[in-house]
Enzyme design. Sequence first.
Site, PDB file in Angstrom:
ATOM      1  N   GLY A  75      84.521  25.163  54.005  1.00  0.00           N
ATOM      2  CA  GLY A  75      84.552  24.475  52.709  1.00  0.00           C
ATOM      3  C   GLY A  75      83.669  23.242  52.674  1.00  0.00           C
ATOM      4  N   ASN A 135      31.072  46.024  52.664  1.00  0.00           N
ATOM      5  CA  ASN A 135      31.111  44.791  53.464  1.00  0.00           C
ATOM      6  C   ASN A 135      31.789  44.979  54.817  1.00  0.00           C
ATOM      7  OD1 ASN A 135      33.588  45.245  52.215  1.00  0.00           O
ATOM      8  ND2 ASN A 135      34.127  43.077  52.189  1.00  0.00           N
ATOM      9  N   ARG A 187      78.724  35.683  46.610  1.00  0.00           N
ATOM     10  CA  ARG A 187      78.630  36.237  45.261  1.00  0.00           C
ATOM     11  C   ARG A 187      77.207  36.691  44.884  1.00  0.00           C
ATOM     12  NH1 ARG A 187      81.976  31.096  42.923  1.00  0.00           N
ATOM     13  NH2 ARG A 187      81.062  30.188  44.796  1.00  0.00           N
ATOM     14  N   GLN A 206      77.240  23.488  60.644  1.00  0.00           N
ATOM     15  CA  GLN A 206      78.665  23.621  60.321  1.00  0.00           C
ATOM     16  C   GLN A 206      79.092  25.043  60.664  1.00  0.00           C
ATOM     17  OE1 GLN A 206      79.593  24.033  56.199  1.00  0.00           O
ATOM     18  NE2 GLN A 206      81.791  23.691  56.489  1.00  0.00           N
TER      19      GLN A 206
HETATM   20  C1  UD1 Z   1      81.611  23.383  44.054  1.00  0.00           C
HETATM   21  C2  UD1 Z   1      82.695  22.332  43.759  1.00  0.00           C
HETATM   22  C3  UD1 Z   1      83.061  22.398  42.281  1.00  0.00           C
HETATM   23  C4  UD1 Z   1      81.828  22.165  41.434  1.00  0.00           C
HETATM   24  C5  UD1 Z   1      80.707  23.124  41.812  1.00  0.00           C
HETATM   25  C6  UD1 Z   1      79.418  22.702  41.133  1.00  0.00           C
HETATM   26  C7  UD1 Z   1      84.017  22.139  45.813  1.00  0.00           C
HETATM   27  C8  UD1 Z   1      85.306  22.482  46.469  1.00  0.00           C
HETATM   28  N1  UD1 Z   1      83.862  22.594  44.577  1.00  0.00           N
HETATM   29  O1  UD1 Z   1      82.193  24.648  43.802  1.00  0.00           O
HETATM   30  O2  UD1 Z   1      84.030  21.417  41.964  1.00  0.00           O
HETATM   31  O3  UD1 Z   1      82.145  22.290  40.060  1.00  0.00           O
HETATM   32  O4  UD1 Z   1      80.467  23.130  43.242  1.00  0.00           O
HETATM   33  O5  UD1 Z   1      78.381  23.624  41.315  1.00  0.00           O
HETATM   34  O6  UD1 Z   1      83.217  21.450  46.397  1.00  0.00           O
HETATM   35  N2  UD1 Z   1      78.878  24.900  51.383  1.00  0.00           N
HETATM   36  C9  UD1 Z   1      78.778  24.494  52.707  1.00  0.00           C
HETATM   37  N3  UD1 Z   1      79.803  24.751  53.563  1.00  0.00           N
HETATM   38  C10 UD1 Z   1      80.923  25.389  53.190  1.00  0.00           C
HETATM   39  C11 UD1 Z   1      81.030  25.809  51.827  1.00  0.00           C
HETATM   40  C12 UD1 Z   1      80.004  25.536  50.959  1.00  0.00           C
HETATM   41  O7  UD1 Z   1      77.758  23.903  53.092  1.00  0.00           O
HETATM   42  O8  UD1 Z   1      81.805  25.595  54.035  1.00  0.00           O
HETATM   43  C13 UD1 Z   1      77.757  24.634  50.466  1.00  0.00           C
HETATM   44  C14 UD1 Z   1      77.215  25.893  49.830  1.00  0.00           C
HETATM   45  O9  UD1 Z   1      76.149  26.422  50.608  1.00  0.00           O
HETATM   46  C15 UD1 Z   1      76.746  25.408  48.475  1.00  0.00           C
HETATM   47  C16 UD1 Z   1      77.622  24.208  48.180  1.00  0.00           C
HETATM   48  O10 UD1 Z   1      78.227  23.838  49.405  1.00  0.00           O
HETATM   49  O11 UD1 Z   1      75.405  24.987  48.499  1.00  0.00           O
HETATM   50  C17 UD1 Z   1      78.708  24.513  47.140  1.00  0.00           C
HETATM   51  O12 UD1 Z   1      79.531  25.567  47.612  1.00  0.00           O
HETATM   52  P1  UD1 Z   1      80.145  26.662  46.644  1.00  0.00           P
HETATM   53  O13 UD1 Z   1      80.994  27.564  47.467  1.00  0.00           O
HETATM   54  O14 UD1 Z   1      79.077  27.277  45.838  1.00  0.00           O
HETATM   55  O15 UD1 Z   1      81.071  25.761  45.715  1.00  0.00           O
HETATM   56  P2  UD1 Z   1      81.553  26.061  44.233  1.00  0.00           P
HETATM   57  O16 UD1 Z   1      82.620  27.080  44.259  1.00  0.00           O
HETATM   58  O17 UD1 Z   1      80.384  26.322  43.371  1.00  0.00           O
HETATM   59 CA    CA Z   2      78.296  26.713  43.728  1.00  0.00          CA
END
Ligand code: UD1
Ligand code: CA
Length: 452
Positions: free
Chosen positions: A78, A382, A14, A73
């Site tokens: 997720g 210089n 995003r 990972q």
């Molecule tokens: C996540 C939470 C949500 C919460 C929000 C708070 C989950 C499923 N949802 O949503 O409940 O309200 O954060 O900000 O956890 N990441 C990985 N590996 C992956 C996917 C993501 O390391 O496979 C990391 C991303 O780099 C990021 C973090 O996890 O730093 C959160 O991922 P993101 O996809 O932003 O989750 P949200 O949709 O914001």
């Molecule tokens: Ca997030």
Amino acid sequence: MLAIAILAAGKGTRMKSSLPKVLQPLGGATLLERVLKSASSLKPDRLLLIVGHQSELIKEKLIKETEIEFITQKPQNGTGHAVQQLMPILKNFEGELLVLNGDVPLLTQETLQKLIRNHRRFNAGVTLLTAKMKNPKGYGRVFTNKQDKVISIVEDLDCNEKQLENTLTNAGVYCFNWQELAKVLPQLSNQNDQNELYLTDTISKIKIAMHLEVDDPIEVSGINNRIQMAACESLLQNRLQKHWLLNGVTFIDPKSCTVSEDSIFGRDVIIEPQTHIRGKCQIGSNCKLGPGVLIENTVLGNNVRVLYSVINNAKIGDNVDIGPYTHIRPETKVLDKCKIGNFVEIKKSKLGEGTKINHLSYIGDSELGQTVNIGAGTITANYDGLKKHKTIIGDNSKTGANSVLVAPIILGKGVTVGAGSTITKDVPEGSLALSRAKQSIIKDWTAKKAND
Ligand code: UD1
Ligand code: CA
């Protein structure tokens, strides 16, 4: 034992960026640096960073942080899948695992400590941070029972209309009992809107799930897009400026100014519009900065006035007047009562007390004594095309307008350089140095020319 895992493997789709999301800058530091700072402040026994998308770039940026264990990972299925990668690594670990999202950058050490304390007090299986958000869009919603225990978290995209009305959101910050988490991690499924393994699905499978609501929802703002990043940036500035407003600093137009977290200000500093203080600055009392000033990693004494200028990595004494349109570059030291004026550039130089460089000069690799007066348009040459050379000018010396001092060169004390001179040889104390063609006069030249 305390282990901290930071989730930083996601792409950050995003953001629409070629940089991984956690390397996006916010207030002078990347999101990840900010999360790492609050994590390290807890002095964990293990600090684990889960990387995936552009992992090499992230590792490269953190090459000096030797205490970090990197876990890869791949693919990124997720947040639950991310934490599953810890199973072999924490196989024999006993204690708490604090999980932080790499895109939640404003968390404070105090809140994290409070979360861990609460978790231990209730002997919970998991305790997570929550916030009542005015606009909860995009966040997972936290559902609790009458005893305020957490029953489940439902992701925004998986919520039905009724569930969307719940404003209690998941901050993405969890303190788990590792043994209990490890038991339920293999049970995750991807039957959800995003076909991912959600860490949030572990909560309903853990026996005692508690939550701690933060006082200030701002602290747990997550960053998924640049609108949220801009909002976070202004929240951060608001917070910082409020602090300094309550501590004797005036901002004439706060919205047009930024200050960094690592800068400190004395009393009665006035910050005029369009002024930016970055990096690690120390600003003395009674300084007036701006309009239109950028200062970075610099120490300013008391009573310094800077107008429409740029100063970087310098040390400036008391009662100094700078600008308009001065550029002071790294490794410059300016002692008290100096005056540096219009269109002057100074690099890696030292100015003694009371020295003046008022107009149109370049001073580089130079050492100027006390009360030296540099005439308009004086240039220290210089650079010979290969190397930089030094210029030394003794106390009370003066250079005339448009002088060029070809370095390496030493001018003694009390020297005067005639206007328009190019000086290539050292000048002894008390002398006048001149190097220009003698002026000749042809009388009545205009009239003669007309008669030709
Ligand atoms: C996540 C939470 C949500 C919460 C929000 C708070 C989950 C499923 N949802 O949503 O409940 O309200 O954060 O900000 O956890 N990441 C990985 N590996 C992956 C996917 C993501 O390391 O496979 C990391 C991303 O780099 C990021 C973090 O996890 O730093 C959160 O991922 P993101 O996809 O932003 O989750 P949200 O949709 O914001
Ligand atoms: Ca997030």
